[in-house]
Design a protein around this motif. Structure first.
Motif, mmCIF file in Angstrom:
data_model
loop_
_atom_site.group_PDB
_atom_site.id
_atom_site.type_symbol
_atom_site.label_atom_id
_atom_site.label_comp_id
_atom_site.label_asym_id
_atom_site.label_seq_id
_atom_site.Cartn_x
_atom_site.Cartn_y
_atom_site.Cartn_z
ATOM 1 N N ALA A 3 0.845 -1.202 0.000
ATOM 2 C CA ALA A 3 0.000 0.000 0.000
ATOM 3 C C ALA A 3 0.871 1.240 0.000
ATOM 4 N N ILE A 4 0.528 2.201 -0.823
ATOM 5 C CA ILE A 4 1.274 3.451 -0.887
ATOM 6 C C ILE A 4 0.935 4.334 0.306
ATOM 7 N N MET A 5 -0.329 4.315 0.698
ATOM 8 C CA MET A 5 -0.799 5.154 1.813
ATOM 9 C C MET A 5 -1.493 4.253 2.837
ATOM 10 N N PRO A 6 -0.762 3.430 3.569
ATOM 11 C CA PRO A 6 -1.393 2.440 4.431
ATOM 12 C C PRO A 6 -2.245 3.023 5.554
ATOM 13 N N HIS A 7 -2.037 4.253 5.932
ATOM 14 C CA HIS A 7 -2.790 4.838 7.043
ATOM 15 C C HIS A 7 -3.759 5.922 6.586
ATOM 16 N N ALA A 8 -3.922 6.078 5.286
ATOM 17 C CA ALA A 8 -4.851 7.076 4.759
ATOM 18 C C ALA A 8 -6.274 6.538 4.820
ATOM 19 N N ARG A 9 -7.227 7.459 4.789
ATOM 20 C CA ARG A 9 -8.630 7.065 4.759
ATOM 21 C C ARG A 9 -9.400 8.132 4.008
ATOM 22 N N ILE A 10 -10.519 7.754 3.449
ATOM 23 C CA ILE A 10 -11.399 8.739 2.843
ATOM 24 C C ILE A 10 -12.117 9.415 3.998
ATOM 25 N N ALA A 11 -11.953 10.713 4.122
ATOM 26 C CA ALA A 11 -12.468 11.434 5.278
ATOM 27 C C ALA A 11 -13.734 12.214 4.976
ATOM 28 N N TRP A 47 -18.006 26.376 5.166
ATOM 29 C CA TRP A 47 -17.466 25.030 5.318
ATOM 30 C C TRP A 47 -18.417 24.309 6.262
ATOM 31 N N VAL A 48 -19.292 23.469 5.690
ATOM 32 C CA VAL A 48 -20.333 22.804 6.472
ATOM 33 C C VAL A 48 -20.108 21.302 6.417
ATOM 34 N N LEU A 49 -19.844 20.718 7.576
ATOM 35 C CA LEU A 49 -19.623 19.281 7.679
ATOM 36 C C LEU A 49 -20.708 18.650 8.539
ATOM 37 N N VAL A 50 -21.280 17.551 8.055
ATOM 38 C CA VAL A 50 -22.228 16.757 8.823
ATOM 39 C C VAL A 50 -21.786 15.300 8.764
ATOM 40 N N ALA A 51 -22.207 14.544 9.779
ATOM 41 C CA ALA A 51 -21.895 13.117 9.838
ATOM 42 C C ALA A 51 -22.870 12.456 10.800
ATOM 43 N N PRO A 52 -23.012 11.133 10.700
ATOM 44 C CA PRO A 52 -23.904 10.447 11.627
ATOM 45 C C PRO A 52 -23.569 10.716 13.093
ATOM 46 N N SER A 53 -22.297 10.901 13.395
ATOM 47 C CA SER A 53 -21.854 11.285 14.734
ATOM 48 C C SER A 53 -20.472 11.906 14.622
ATOM 49 N N ALA A 54 -20.031 12.538 15.683
ATOM 50 C CA ALA A 54 -18.733 13.226 15.656
ATOM 51 C C ALA A 54 -17.579 12.272 15.397
ATOM 52 N N ASP A 55 -17.714 11.022 15.796
ATOM 53 C CA ASP A 55 -16.633 10.054 15.625
ATOM 54 C C ASP A 55 -16.936 8.996 14.558
ATOM 55 N N ALA A 56 -17.837 9.327 13.646
ATOM 56 C CA ALA A 56 -18.291 8.354 12.648
ATOM 57 C C ALA A 56 -17.282 8.058 11.551
ATOM 58 N N GLY A 57 -16.235 8.833 11.445
ATOM 59 C CA GLY A 57 -15.284 8.612 10.358
ATOM 60 C C GLY A 57 -15.576 9.540 9.203
ATOM 61 N N ALA A 58 -16.097 9.009 8.111
ATOM 62 C CA ALA A 58 -16.370 9.822 6.926
ATOM 63 C C ALA A 58 -17.453 10.857 7.202
ATOM 64 N N ARG A 59 -17.301 12.012 6.566
ATOM 65 C CA ARG A 59 -18.230 13.131 6.739
ATOM 66 C C ARG A 59 -18.691 13.606 5.373
ATOM 67 N N LEU A 61 -19.367 17.045 3.214
ATOM 68 C CA LEU A 61 -19.199 18.480 3.080
ATOM 69 C C LEU A 61 -20.371 18.975 2.246
ATOM 70 N N LEU A 62 -21.251 19.745 2.868
ATOM 71 C CA LEU A 62 -22.385 20.312 2.148
ATOM 72 C C LEU A 62 -21.912 21.586 1.481
ATOM 73 N N ALA A 63 -21.887 21.595 0.159
ATOM 74 C CA ALA A 63 -21.338 22.715 -0.603
ATOM 75 C C ALA A 63 -22.386 23.248 -1.558
ATOM 76 N N THR A 64 -22.669 24.547 -1.476
ATOM 77 C CA THR A 64 -23.659 25.101 -2.395
ATOM 78 C C THR A 64 -23.089 25.125 -3.809
ATOM 79 N N ALA A 65 -23.988 24.883 -4.732
ATOM 80 C CA ALA A 65 -23.616 24.861 -6.146
ATOM 81 C C ALA A 65 -23.078 26.210 -6.563
ATOM 82 N N ASP A 66 -22.035 26.182 -7.370
ATOM 83 C CA ASP A 66 -21.410 27.386 -7.891
ATOM 84 C C ASP A 66 -21.467 27.303 -9.421
#
Length: 135
Positions: A3-11, A47-59, A61-66
């Motif tokens: 693995a090139i990035m063994p400790h990376a994750r999709i956040a 910069w608006v972030l939501v997730a099932p919980s604060a420690d849920a892992g992936a979040r 990003l709610l971004a308005t259309a531009d």
């Protein structure tokens, strides 16, 4: 191959929306997500972030259309396919809670080899799987 990035994750994954406050309300009130951040960036952007919980892992990003191209993608970011997967440890509980809060399911729950699952749509029509993995 190692693995090139063994400790990376999709956040974080961006979800294009039409209005920050409307999207925040839907995700927090209908799905019970936590609002993790709502930071002004200037020029009407946030910069608006939501997730099932604060420690849920992936979040999300709610971004308005531009611009028109992004506005045209609201609700169809994945070309009509299920694009988001919300795993639960108790499908029946969460399915019932979502129904009670007015979440629109596209189908009745079904049992697959990998999970109990049902497709629902968000405020914009993006498709989600609510699923309880069987493994």
């Amino acid at each position: 191959m190692p693995a090139i990035m063994p400790h990376a994750r999709i956040a974080t994954v961006t979800l294009v929306v039409d209005d920050y406050d409307r999207a925040i309300a839907w995700y927090t009130e209908k799905l019970g997500f936590a609002l993790l951040a709502d930071t002004p960036l200037g020029g009407g952007k946030r910069w608006v972030l939501v997730a099932p919980s604060a420690d849920a892992g992936a979040r999300l990003l709610l971004a308005t259309a531009d611009g028109e191209d992004q506005k045209n993608r609201i609700g169809d970011q994945t070309g009509g396919r299920v694009g988001f997967f919300l795993e639960t440890e108790d499908f029946a509980r969460d399915h019932a809670a979502f129904l009670a809060r007015g979440v629109r399911f596209r189908e009745e729950p079904r049992h697959e080899s990998y999970a109990t699952v049902a497709v629902f749509e968000d405020l914009y029509g993006n498709l989600w799987d609510l699923l309880e993995p069987s493994i």
